[in-house]
Design a protein around this motif. Sequence first.
Motif, PDB file in Angstrom:
ATOM      1  N   ALA A 148      -3.014  37.003 -41.082  1.00  0.00           N
ATOM      2  CA  ALA A 148      -2.587  38.070 -43.275  1.00  0.00           C
ATOM      3  C   ALA A 148      -1.410  37.907 -42.396  1.00  0.00           C
ATOM      4  CB  ALA A 148      -3.304  39.918 -42.042  1.00  0.00           C
ATOM      5  N   VAL A 149      -0.741  38.076 -43.443  1.00  0.00           N
ATOM      6  CA  VAL A 149       0.678  38.287 -43.853  1.00  0.00           C
ATOM      7  C   VAL A 149       0.962  39.545 -44.691  1.00  0.00           C
ATOM      8  CG1 VAL A 149       2.901  37.600 -45.476  1.00  0.00           C
ATOM      9  CG2 VAL A 149       1.030  35.786 -45.087  1.00  0.00           C
ATOM     10  N   ILE A 150       1.345  40.218 -43.783  1.00  0.00           N
ATOM     11  CA  ILE A 150       2.098  41.218 -44.106  1.00  0.00           C
ATOM     12  C   ILE A 150       3.320  42.563 -43.494  1.00  0.00           C
ATOM     13  CG2 ILE A 150      -0.160  42.475 -43.214  1.00  0.00           C
ATOM     14  CD1 ILE A 150       1.082  42.668 -40.211  1.00  0.00           C
ATOM     15  N   ALA A 151       3.533  43.194 -44.532  1.00  0.00           N
ATOM     16  CA  ALA A 151       4.697  44.343 -44.040  1.00  0.00           C
ATOM     17  C   ALA A 151       4.581  45.018 -44.341  1.00  0.00           C
ATOM     18  CB  ALA A 151       5.636  44.011 -46.093  1.00  0.00           C
ATOM     19  N   ASN A 152       5.624  46.064 -42.818  1.00  0.00           N
ATOM     20  CA  ASN A 152       5.652  47.527 -42.807  1.00  0.00           C
ATOM     21  C   ASN A 152       5.733  47.743 -44.377  1.00  0.00           C
ATOM     22  OD1 ASN A 152       8.248  50.025 -42.338  1.00  0.00           O
ATOM     23  ND2 ASN A 152       7.212  49.709 -40.470  1.00  0.00           N
ATOM     24  N   THR A 153       4.586  49.024 -44.227  1.00  0.00           N
ATOM     25  CA  THR A 153       4.815  50.013 -45.494  1.00  0.00           C
ATOM     26  C   THR A 153       6.385  50.613 -46.313  1.00  0.00           C
ATOM     27  OG1 THR A 153       2.480  49.948 -44.819  1.00  0.00           O
ATOM     28  CG2 THR A 153       3.339  51.363 -46.686  1.00  0.00           C
ATOM     29  N   SER A 191      -1.836  39.821 -30.375  1.00  0.00           N
ATOM     30  CA  SER A 191      -2.396  40.955 -30.498  1.00  0.00           C
ATOM     31  C   SER A 191      -2.097  42.460 -30.733  1.00  0.00           C
ATOM     32  CB  SER A 191      -3.575  40.954 -29.573  1.00  0.00           C
ATOM     33  OG  SER A 191      -2.930  41.555 -27.636  1.00  0.00           O
ATOM     34  N   ASP A 192      -1.073  42.491 -30.665  1.00  0.00           N
ATOM     35  CA  ASP A 192       0.326  43.277 -31.004  1.00  0.00           C
ATOM     36  C   ASP A 192       0.937  43.544 -32.379  1.00  0.00           C
ATOM     37  OD1 ASP A 192      -0.975  44.801 -28.723  1.00  0.00           O
ATOM     38  OD2 ASP A 192       0.621  44.192 -27.470  1.00  0.00           O
ATOM     39  N   ILE A 193       0.342  42.338 -33.462  1.00  0.00           N
ATOM     40  CA  ILE A 193       1.865  42.109 -34.016  1.00  0.00           C
ATOM     41  C   ILE A 193       1.123  43.193 -35.380  1.00  0.00           C
ATOM     42  CG2 ILE A 193       2.556  40.072 -35.965  1.00  0.00           C
ATOM     43  CD1 ILE A 193       1.908  38.441 -34.277  1.00  0.00           C
ATOM     44  N   THR A 194      -0.138  43.702 -35.419  1.00  0.00           N
ATOM     45  CA  THR A 194       0.132  44.421 -36.202  1.00  0.00           C
ATOM     46  C   THR A 194       0.836  45.709 -35.420  1.00  0.00           C
ATOM     47  OG1 THR A 194      -2.550  43.381 -37.119  1.00  0.00           O
ATOM     48  CG2 THR A 194      -2.052  45.712 -37.474  1.00  0.00           C
ATOM     49  N   GLN A 195       0.482  46.117 -35.066  1.00  0.00           N
ATOM     50  CA  GLN A 195       1.291  47.406 -34.384  1.00  0.00           C
ATOM     51  C   GLN A 195       2.515  47.245 -34.442  1.00  0.00           C
ATOM     52  OE1 GLN A 195      -0.674  48.795 -31.402  1.00  0.00           O
ATOM     53  NE2 GLN A 195       0.948  50.333 -30.724  1.00  0.00           N
ATOM     54  N   ALA A 196       3.064  46.065 -33.984  1.00  0.00           N
ATOM     55  CA  ALA A 196       4.419  45.646 -34.508  1.00  0.00           C
ATOM     56  C   ALA A 196       4.621  46.139 -35.443  1.00  0.00           C
ATOM     57  CB  ALA A 196       5.187  44.819 -33.616  1.00  0.00           C
ATOM     58  N   THR A 197       4.605  46.065 -36.440  1.00  0.00           N
ATOM     59  CA  THR A 197       5.047  45.497 -37.766  1.00  0.00           C
ATOM     60  C   THR A 197       5.069  47.283 -38.618  1.00  0.00           C
ATOM     61  OG1 THR A 197       3.707  43.918 -38.068  1.00  0.00           O
ATOM     62  CG2 THR A 197       4.510  44.748 -40.189  1.00  0.00           C
ATOM     63  N   GLY A 198       3.606  48.272 -38.086  1.00  0.00           N
ATOM     64  CA  GLY A 198       3.702  49.310 -38.155  1.00  0.00           C
ATOM     65  C   GLY A 198       4.824  50.414 -37.944  1.00  0.00           C
ATOM     66  N   ASP A 199       4.616  50.221 -36.730  1.00  0.00           N
ATOM     67  CA  ASP A 199       5.875  50.557 -35.746  1.00  0.00           C
ATOM     68  C   ASP A 199       7.123  50.484 -36.237  1.00  0.00           C
ATOM     69  OD1 ASP A 199       4.044  51.932 -34.641  1.00  0.00           O
ATOM     70  OD2 ASP A 199       4.217  50.808 -33.203  1.00  0.00           O
ATOM     71  N   GLY A 200       7.891  49.347 -37.187  1.00  0.00           N
ATOM     72  CA  GLY A 200       8.191  48.685 -37.551  1.00  0.00           C
ATOM     73  C   GLY A 200       9.897  47.956 -36.606  1.00  0.00           C
ATOM     74  N   ILE A 201       9.232  47.702 -35.975  1.00  0.00           N
ATOM     75  CA  ILE A 201       9.533  46.386 -35.120  1.00  0.00           C
ATOM     76  C   ILE A 201      10.055  46.085 -35.338  1.00  0.00           C
ATOM     77  CG2 ILE A 201       9.501  45.525 -32.081  1.00  0.00           C
ATOM     78  CD1 ILE A 201       7.545  47.308 -31.035  1.00  0.00           C
ATOM     79  N   VAL A 202       8.829  45.037 -36.214  1.00  0.00           N
ATOM     80  CA  VAL A 202       9.393  44.091 -37.336  1.00  0.00           C
ATOM     81  C   VAL A 202       8.951  44.367 -38.037  1.00  0.00           C
ATOM     82  CG1 VAL A 202       8.784  42.094 -35.892  1.00  0.00           C
ATOM     83  CG2 VAL A 202       6.903  42.985 -37.135  1.00  0.00           C
ATOM     84  N   ASP A 203       9.445  43.814 -39.748  1.00  0.00           N
ATOM     85  CA  ASP A 203       9.239  44.299 -40.619  1.00  0.00           C
ATOM     86  C   ASP A 203       8.622  43.441 -41.721  1.00  0.00           C
ATOM     87  OD1 ASP A 203      11.717  46.132 -40.836  1.00  0.00           O
ATOM     88  OD2 ASP A 203      12.063  44.564 -41.057  1.00  0.00           O
ATOM     89  N   PHE A 204       8.278  42.603 -41.309  1.00  0.00           N
ATOM     90  CA  PHE A 204       7.898  41.430 -42.186  1.00  0.00           C
ATOM     91  C   PHE A 204       6.506  39.921 -40.503  1.00  0.00           C
ATOM     92  CE2 PHE A 204       7.447  37.362 -44.208  1.00  0.00           C
ATOM     93  CZ  PHE A 204       6.293  37.239 -45.146  1.00  0.00           C
ATOM     94  N   ALA A 209       3.010  37.017 -40.221  1.00  0.00           N
ATOM     95  CA  ALA A 209       2.053  36.393 -39.975  1.00  0.00           C
ATOM     96  C   ALA A 209       1.654  36.762 -38.769  1.00  0.00           C
ATOM     97  CB  ALA A 209       2.270  35.483 -40.353  1.00  0.00           C
ATOM     98  N   ASP A 210      -0.201  37.087 -38.698  1.00  0.00           N
ATOM     99  CA  ASP A 210      -0.848  37.729 -37.820  1.00  0.00           C
ATOM    100  C   ASP A 210      -2.213  37.362 -38.260  1.00  0.00           C
ATOM    101  OD1 ASP A 210      -2.327  39.801 -36.024  1.00  0.00           O
ATOM    102  OD2 ASP A 210      -1.673  42.038 -37.224  1.00  0.00           O
ATOM    103  N   LEU A 211      -2.772  35.883 -37.122  1.00  0.00           N
ATOM    104  CA  LEU A 211      -3.673  35.930 -36.798  1.00  0.00           C
ATOM    105  C   LEU A 211      -4.587  36.430 -36.281  1.00  0.00           C
ATOM    106  CD1 LEU A 211      -5.677  32.906 -37.447  1.00  0.00           C
ATOM    107  CD2 LEU A 211      -5.103  32.400 -35.484  1.00  0.00           C
ATOM    108  N   TYR A 212      -4.072  37.664 -34.886  1.00  0.00           N
ATOM    109  CA  TYR A 212      -5.185  37.763 -34.149  1.00  0.00           C
ATOM    110  C   TYR A 212      -5.088  39.375 -34.880  1.00  0.00           C
ATOM    111  CZ  TYR A 212      -3.864  33.914 -31.626  1.00  0.00           C
ATOM    112  OH  TYR A 212      -4.274  32.822 -31.463  1.00  0.00           O
ATOM    113  N   PHE A 213      -5.216  39.888 -36.186  1.00  0.00           N
ATOM    114  CA  PHE A 213      -5.306  41.559 -36.051  1.00  0.00           C
ATOM    115  C   PHE A 213      -6.711  42.168 -36.581  1.00  0.00           C
ATOM    116  CE2 PHE A 213      -6.205  38.808 -40.100  1.00  0.00           C
ATOM    117  CZ  PHE A 213      -7.335  39.276 -40.803  1.00  0.00           C
ATOM    118  N   SER A 214      -7.543  41.304 -36.377  1.00  0.00           N
ATOM    119  CA  SER A 214      -9.437  42.315 -35.862  1.00  0.00           C
ATOM    120  C   SER A 214      -8.469  43.285 -34.943  1.00  0.00           C
ATOM    121  CB  SER A 214     -10.324  40.743 -36.430  1.00  0.00           C
ATOM    122  OG  SER A 214     -10.510  40.593 -35.022  1.00  0.00           O
TER     123      SER A 214
END
Length: 328
Positions: free
Chosen positions: A233-238, A75-88, A90-95
Amino acid sequence: MPSLKHYLLSGLIILGSAVAGGAQATNWTGYTYSSVSTTAAVKGMERIADRVDKETDGDLSITLHLGKTLQIASSDITQATGDGIVDFAADLYFSGNVPIARILNLPLLINNDEEWNKAYAVMEPYLQKGFDAQGVTYLGSYRYPQQVIFTTFKMASLDDLADHKIRVTSPEQGAFVEAFGGSPITLSGSEVPTALERGVIDGVLTASAGGAKNWHEFLPYNYRLPVNYAYSAVIANTSAHAALDDATRQTLDRIVSQETQQITQDFIVDEKTQKQQQADAGMTIIEADPADIERAEKKMAPWWREWAKQAGPEHEKALAAVLQALGK
């Protein structure tokens, strides 16, 4: 005293080092919620990483980590990507981070590929905006097959859900189960087999190519009423995405677009394969009565609107646009 030649050689070495440093590859950390390397989703993410490395001539490399190999909750993948802990990722639990995305998960709202494509076209700008607010760039998504009903008890109609405990993966699925007299229970995937064995739950909402691929031995019945879709969702740190040179960024975006479509298609093929294998292994599979599907949609339609009203004006606006696109 150093000669002019010495200074020139030193300058060339420094310049060469600077040029080489400027040409250094960008190395990204990638992450996926799935811990199973054989799924269509993980295979697709691995293809993205491989293709990006080859098609950028090594200018961008992505090291993909499977679920649970990093200390990041699903549930924290979106936040971890936004924070730059990961750069890229796949996030199923982003809602939880992008709540408006749940419109595409509403039970019985979307019943086939054509409807999905129409609804997704409406929702894509909302998804981009929602992720942007998290410091994340939305690159695309892939979709799982329709979530249907697998049970330990014989099920031949919606009425059979009454008084049974069904594992769900979202509040929206829970609302569907409750609407037909069942009790929704939320469990992690790793808890499902034991819960089925002990009678803690009587069934699950999943796909033949999803959870049923691993849990089919506990689930002798499958009623194929299409409750909803799940998508990742497939996402990247902005900041990391923006820092790429134009050619590399365009290559990444193109590959993600191509491979997410392929993952969705691979899931469709695997769904048919797994469904047949499960039938061959003795699972009783019953196609849903069209009258049951119609009844379920009519039951849930008022709930969609109430859900959106409680969520706020933007949700109401988005849902209205989706309903208009679907002619509902």
